[in-house]
Write a protein that holds these residues in place. Sequence first.
Motif, PDB file in Angstrom:
ATOM      1  N   LEU B 243      56.057 -39.094  -3.563  1.00  0.00           N
ATOM      2  CA  LEU B 243      55.199 -40.142  -4.100  1.00  0.00           C
ATOM      3  C   LEU B 243      53.760 -40.019  -3.586  1.00  0.00           C
ATOM      4  O   LEU B 243      52.798 -40.235  -4.311  1.00  0.00           O
ATOM      5  N   ARG B 244      53.628 -39.629  -2.321  1.00  0.00           N
ATOM      6  CA  ARG B 244      52.270 -39.576  -1.779  1.00  0.00           C
ATOM      7  C   ARG B 244      51.445 -38.454  -2.402  1.00  0.00           C
ATOM      8  O   ARG B 244      50.227 -38.479  -2.370  1.00  0.00           O
ATOM      9  N   HIS B 245      52.145 -37.474  -2.991  1.00  0.00           N
ATOM     10  CA  HIS B 245      51.430 -36.385  -3.650  1.00  0.00           C
ATOM     11  C   HIS B 245      50.638 -36.894  -4.858  1.00  0.00           C
ATOM     12  O   HIS B 245      49.626 -36.323  -5.247  1.00  0.00           O
ATOM     13  N   LEU B 246      51.131 -37.988  -5.450  1.00  0.00           N
ATOM     14  CA  LEU B 246      50.483 -38.559  -6.628  1.00  0.00           C
ATOM     15  C   LEU B 246      49.028 -38.904  -6.359  1.00  0.00           C
ATOM     16  O   LEU B 246      48.162 -38.688  -7.188  1.00  0.00           O
ATOM     17  N   LYS B 247      48.780 -39.470  -5.200  1.00  0.00           N
ATOM     18  CA  LYS B 247      47.458 -39.982  -4.882  1.00  0.00           C
ATOM     19  C   LYS B 247      46.559 -38.919  -4.271  1.00  0.00           C
ATOM     20  O   LYS B 247      45.348 -39.097  -4.216  1.00  0.00           O
TER      21      LYS B 247
END
Lengths: 404, 249
Positions: B243-247
């Motif tokens: 999920l953190r890759h999204l940002k």
Amino acid sequence: MGIIIKLGFQNLFRHRRRTLLTISAILLAVGIVTYIQCHLKGIIDSMVDDFIRLHTGHVKIIHPQYQTKERLLPLNLNLSAVDELMAELQRIPEVKQVAPRLRFGGMLNFKETNQTGMGVGVLPERETDLLLLEKDIKGGGGLQHGGIIVGEILASQLGVQLGDEVTVLSQTQYHSITAGNFRVSGILATGFSYIDRSTFYLHLKDAQEMLDMENRASELIIRGEHREKTSSLAAALAPLVGEKNLTLLTWLEQGGMAQMLKSTEVGIGVLVVVVLFLAGLTIANTMLMSVLERTREIGTLLAMGMRPFQVVTLFLMEGFYLGFFGSMGGILLGTVFTLILQHTGISIEGALENMSLPMASVVYPRFFWGAPLLALVFGTLVAMLASLLPAYRASRMLPREAML
Amino acid sequence: MRRLGVILVILTAFICSVPGFSLDDPVAILEKLDEQRFLPGSSFKMKMIITYGKGDTREKTFEGFEKGQRFFIHFLSPARDKGTRYLKRKGVMWLYLPKVDKVIQIKGHMLRRGMMGSDFSYEDAAENARLLDDYTPRLLGEETLQTEETYVLELTAKRPDVTYYRRKLWIGKTTFMPLKSELYTKSGKLLKVGTVEDIRRIDNRYYPYRHTMRNVLKKDTLTVLETLEINIGEDIDPQVFELRHLKRQ
């Protein structure tokens, strides 16, 4: 005849206390009748004016299918080439003001709080007398690019203040998710809780950009010179609107306005009749008492050779004087009261707090000449009629009986 | 006890090797299709061409990675969509909006909306790649679609929460690709019609370079999804699907 008219007048001063009492009752009743009419007129007028200002304009131009689906705020049923259309409209002399509005559903996000609401993209310089009245903007300045004006209640629910940055989430006209960050540049307090609770305003260009609707709007709000001249305004616009295959709606044709107005007027008519009835009853009662009290006097007059017809006329004249002077005082009182409150207004905020009524929370009565005129005629007539009946009955008695 | 276990294993192996495993079997057909759809790990670049009717066409390009039930995509153009990212993991769809620097989860009625305004809904994008998990297939017959021989399969949902209760698929006999699919509601209303075209062979599988989808409920809309580049069988860094890759910029 002349003597009777004079005598009637002089009779007023024979029993000053009685006269004063009767006149006061009439004065109060007529004063209330005058004021109530202006009060109700004020409510209707401000309702109509606010509706025109906030929602309908004198006329509105929309996509032909927009009205039936308006509740869903459909973005795809829009007006295109709005800038050009506005320029064309402004060349029509009857048109005084054209304001484009782009209405959309959206969600406001601030920190961890989300609130859904209705967004309206507006051109601030065109809304000066319409949506964004300066008096309504509480704190902050106008609306610039990148700014957002949030309804007062919505703002407090979100916990935002002037200068905070809020995120607006919505969908483009193609249903693609879109968003923008905007800085709160004003808090709007229209006094209409249904607006202050859910509405936010963006600059039209920002809204168009965010919703992928370049040079498009949901509606064009048009104001002519006066709302009484709406039909001539509509007629002047008809050729252009027809040629572009758009729909034009006058304020009476929108949002059940005509129906609402009609039912409100009926309701108000009933209310006025009730008030008139009560006031009439008060006047009649006072008059009846004062005439019945004088049966003996009538007997004396008859014994002294006055004819029944003259007796009736005498009392009718007295009734007229009492009614007329009382009513004059009453309409003066009612008018002064109206004019003062017309200036200051009456707050009914407390009563409206939990209602979604399209009503301003301050009522300003509106004076109109019909109100004192009706009250005057009514007060005088009722006073005369109320004195007619007992005087007529007494004049039919034998003097001996009447004097008992 | 141990012996029984051995017997069972042998028995199972025997049953599975029986020649009765024919392609008249709808389950087997669907299984083959699922095999093709389920990519082991790939990176791609695609172009989405959305027509809204009356010459209103938008083109969007994106690149991304896919592995099994997970994917990550990143939009490259047009300017207004540049930087928009989607992540699907654990059956949940996430969207990153660069303009407001926010990640939102797509849920509820939003899932039914067209992804980036296309005819593919978020649900279409997020759905389980294995149809056999969600549907019971029935073989309706065989048809020739244009020049291709196809099996016509009717799929009925096993659970009520599946997006399309019924699907009708025309599956190519050689490629095992769903050349045409019709998607229906439970009441039998046709919602969408999709096709796959330009099927090419990559290693030991077939891959369609062109998808089309038409939302029947909307007028005059059509979305074409063209694959510009694809590398199947690539080793994808699992961090991509975090999920953190999204940002991450």
